[in-house]
Design a protein around this motif. Structure first.
Motif, short mmCIF file in Angstrom:
data_model
loop_
_atom_site.label_atom_id
_atom_site.label_comp_id
_atom_site.label_asym_id
_atom_site.label_seq_id
_atom_site.Cartn_x
_atom_site.Cartn_y
_atom_site.Cartn_z
N ARG A 100 -21.29 25.87 8.06
CA ARG A 100 -20.13 25.32 8.77
C ARG A 100 -19.34 24.43 7.80
NH1 ARG A 100 -20.79 26.90 13.81
NH2 ARG A 100 -22.91 27.34 14.53
N TYR A 101 -18.01 24.49 7.92
CA TYR A 101 -17.14 23.73 7.02
C TYR A 101 -15.84 23.40 7.73
CZ TYR A 101 -14.73 28.20 6.45
OH TYR A 101 -14.04 29.36 6.69
N ARG A 102 -14.99 22.66 7.05
CA ARG A 102 -13.71 22.25 7.64
C ARG A 102 -12.60 22.38 6.61
NH1 ARG A 102 -11.96 19.56 12.02
NH2 ARG A 102 -9.95 18.52 11.85
N LEU A 103 -11.42 22.80 7.08
CA LEU A 103 -10.23 22.89 6.25
C LEU A 103 -9.25 21.80 6.67
CD1 LEU A 103 -9.60 26.76 6.15
CD2 LEU A 103 -10.86 25.34 4.51
N ASP A 104 -8.76 21.04 5.72
CA ASP A 104 -7.80 19.97 5.97
C ASP A 104 -6.65 20.06 4.99
OD1 ASP A 104 -9.00 18.73 8.15
OD2 ASP A 104 -10.30 17.51 6.88
N LYS A 105 -5.48 19.57 5.43
CA LYS A 105 -4.36 19.48 4.52
C LYS A 105 -4.62 18.34 3.54
CE LYS A 105 -0.53 21.40 7.21
NZ LYS A 105 0.81 21.14 7.76
N PRO A 106 -4.32 18.54 2.27
CA PRO A 106 -4.53 17.45 1.30
C PRO A 106 -3.62 16.27 1.62
CG PRO A 106 -3.31 19.26 0.30
CD PRO A 106 -3.77 19.75 1.64
N GLN A 107 -4.15 15.08 1.56
CA GLN A 107 -3.38 13.88 1.83
C GLN A 107 -2.59 13.47 0.60
OE1 GLN A 107 -3.19 12.53 4.88
NE2 GLN A 107 -4.53 14.18 5.58
N PRO A 108 -1.36 12.99 0.78
CA PRO A 108 -0.58 12.54 -0.38
C PRO A 108 -1.26 11.34 -1.02
CG PRO A 108 0.48 11.88 1.68
CD PRO A 108 -0.64 12.80 2.06
N PRO A 109 -1.14 11.20 -2.33
CA PRO A 109 -1.80 10.07 -3.01
C PRO A 109 -1.26 8.75 -2.50
CG PRO A 109 -0.25 11.17 -4.47
CD PRO A 109 -0.38 12.04 -3.26
N VAL A 110 -2.14 7.79 -2.32
CA VAL A 110 -1.75 6.47 -1.83
C VAL A 110 -1.37 5.60 -3.02
CG1 VAL A 110 -2.50 4.43 -0.57
CG2 VAL A 110 -3.28 6.70 0.14
N PRO A 111 -0.16 5.03 -3.03
CA PRO A 111 0.22 4.18 -4.16
C PRO A 111 -0.66 2.95 -4.22
CG PRO A 111 1.81 3.98 -2.36
CD PRO A 111 0.88 5.09 -1.99
N PRO A 112 -0.88 2.41 -5.41
CA PRO A 112 -1.73 1.23 -5.52
C PRO A 112 -1.13 0.06 -4.76
CG PRO A 112 -0.57 1.67 -7.59
CD PRO A 112 -0.36 2.86 -6.70
N PHE A 113 -1.97 -0.70 -4.12
CA PHE A 113 -1.52 -1.82 -3.30
C PHE A 113 -1.25 -3.02 -4.19
CE2 PHE A 113 -2.49 -5.46 -0.39
CZ PHE A 113 -1.39 -5.30 0.43
N ASP A 114 -0.01 -3.52 -4.18
CA ASP A 114 0.36 -4.65 -5.03
C ASP A 114 0.41 -5.96 -4.27
OD1 ASP A 114 2.55 -4.21 -3.45
OD2 ASP A 114 3.99 -3.99 -5.07
N GLY A 115 -0.09 -5.96 -3.03
CA GLY A 115 -0.10 -7.18 -2.23
C GLY A 115 1.07 -7.30 -1.28
N ARG A 116 2.06 -6.42 -1.41
CA ARG A 116 3.21 -6.46 -0.52
C ARG A 116 2.93 -5.59 0.69
NH1 ARG A 116 7.30 -9.93 0.55
NH2 ARG A 116 8.67 -8.91 2.04
N PHE A 117 2.76 -6.20 1.86
CA PHE A 117 2.42 -5.44 3.06
C PHE A 117 3.56 -5.37 4.07
CE2 PHE A 117 0.69 -9.77 3.45
CZ PHE A 117 1.33 -10.23 4.60
N LEU A 118 4.63 -6.15 3.89
CA LEU A 118 5.79 -6.06 4.77
C LEU A 118 6.75 -4.99 4.23
CD1 LEU A 118 6.58 -9.83 5.41
CD2 LEU A 118 5.33 -8.26 6.88
N ASP A 119 7.40 -4.27 5.13
CA ASP A 119 8.27 -3.18 4.69
C ASP A 119 9.60 -3.66 4.14
OD1 ASP A 119 8.96 -4.01 7.31
OD2 ASP A 119 10.04 -2.15 7.68
N LYS A 120 9.99 -4.90 4.49
CA LYS A 120 11.25 -5.45 3.99
C LYS A 120 11.09 -6.93 3.71
CE LYS A 120 14.18 -4.31 7.25
NZ LYS A 120 15.48 -4.05 7.92
N GLU A 121 12.12 -7.52 3.11
CA GLU A 121 12.11 -8.95 2.83
C GLU A 121 13.05 -9.73 3.74
OE1 GLU A 121 12.93 -9.59 -1.27
OE2 GLU A 121 11.09 -8.63 -1.98
N VAL A 122 13.99 -9.04 4.37
CA VAL A 122 14.96 -9.69 5.25
C VAL A 122 15.04 -8.91 6.56
CG1 VAL A 122 17.34 -10.48 5.54
CG2 VAL A 122 16.27 -10.55 3.28
N TYR A 123 14.98 -9.62 7.68
CA TYR A 123 15.04 -9.00 8.99
C TYR A 123 16.09 -9.71 9.84
CZ TYR A 123 10.48 -7.13 7.63
OH TYR A 123 9.45 -6.52 6.97
N ALA A 124 16.65 -8.96 10.78
CA ALA A 124 17.53 -9.56 11.78
C ALA A 124 16.67 -10.11 12.91
CB ALA A 124 18.50 -8.52 12.30
N PRO A 125 17.13 -11.09 13.66
CA PRO A 125 16.35 -11.59 14.79
C PRO A 125 15.98 -10.47 15.76
CG PRO A 125 18.20 -13.05 14.33
CD PRO A 125 18.39 -11.84 13.47
#
Length: 232
Positions: A100-125
């Motif tokens: 028994r086995y499984r076929l999966d789509k290859p996942q795109p490579p994950v970029p190295p985490f540089d500590g920035r976890f917010l998607d932007k630096e400026v937001y509207a209220p």
């Protein structure tokens, strides 16, 4: 003497039955595809364990195979996803080998985490804030006074966590903090910008111009009146 003959007869029966029992035991074919999880549409090579396929393979089939060459034991998986099973049949045995086995789509490579976890630096209220932490596990929440509420970060396979929240309605600069397993802490700074101001327009109609006062009318004075003359 009778007992000896009976004993010998019994032993003969045992020896006569043993080869028959051995002949009825089928060997179960054993093989491998080289793993348990594969990228879809990838190539593979099957390996049959020595001594488990007495007369050689007669078929190796699976719904997850796109092509397979029994002579070289090489093939290609289908362009699909999901769990599958492969079946091996051999000459000289009626038993069937199963992998028994499984076929999966290859996942795109994950970029190295540089500590920035917010998607932007400026937001509207009230704007949506997206948070993503990759390569670290057990980072349950992102917290900040600039969030309407703490943002939950469910952990996903592969050591990544992400979630969404809302920016506060109060403009200013804030810090967001994520605490992960083994005292790993990340801090991001972001700004909630003030909404743009629009000039106000008055709806009061302009006042009518004031009329200038007219100068008074001066009548000229006439000649003095003379009295009537008498008759001579």
């Amino acid at each position: 003497m009778i007992r000896s003959v009976a004993a010998l007869a019994a032993v003969g029966v045992v020896f006569a039955l043993t080869p028959i029992a051995a002949a009825q035991e089928d060997v179960t074919p054993k093989f491998s595809l080289g793993g348990e999880v594969f990228p879809h549409a990838s190539e593979f090579t099957a390996t049959i364990e020595e001594g488990t396929c007495p007369g050689g393979p007669t078929s190796l089939t699976s719904p997850g195979f796109a092509t397979f060459d029994l002579a070289t034991l090489r093939g290609r998986f289908a362009d699909v996803q999901g769990p599958f099973a492969a079946y091996l049949e051999c000459k000289g045995t009626s038993a069937q080998g199963v992998v028994r086995y499984r076929l999966d789509k290859p996942q795109p490579p994950v970029p190295p985490f540089d500590g920035r976890f917010l998607d932007k630096e400026v937001y509207a209220p009230g704007e949506t804030i997206k948070v993503q932490v990759t390569g670290y596990s057990f980072c349950p929440t992102a917290e900040s006074n600039g969030f309407v509420a703490p943002i939950s970060l469910p952990n996903n396979p592969g050591g990544s966590a992400h979630g969404e929240g809302k920016a506060t309605g109060t403009p200013g600069t804030y810090e967001a903090t994520v605490h992960c397993y083994k005292n790993q802490t990340f801090v991001n700074t972001f700004t909630v910008k003030a909404p743009p101001t629009t000039p106000t327009t008055s709806t009061t109609p302009p006042a009518a111009p004031t009329a200038k006062p007219k100068p008074p009318i001066v009548k000229p004075k006439g000649a003095p009146q003379t009295g009537g003359g008498g008759t001579a």
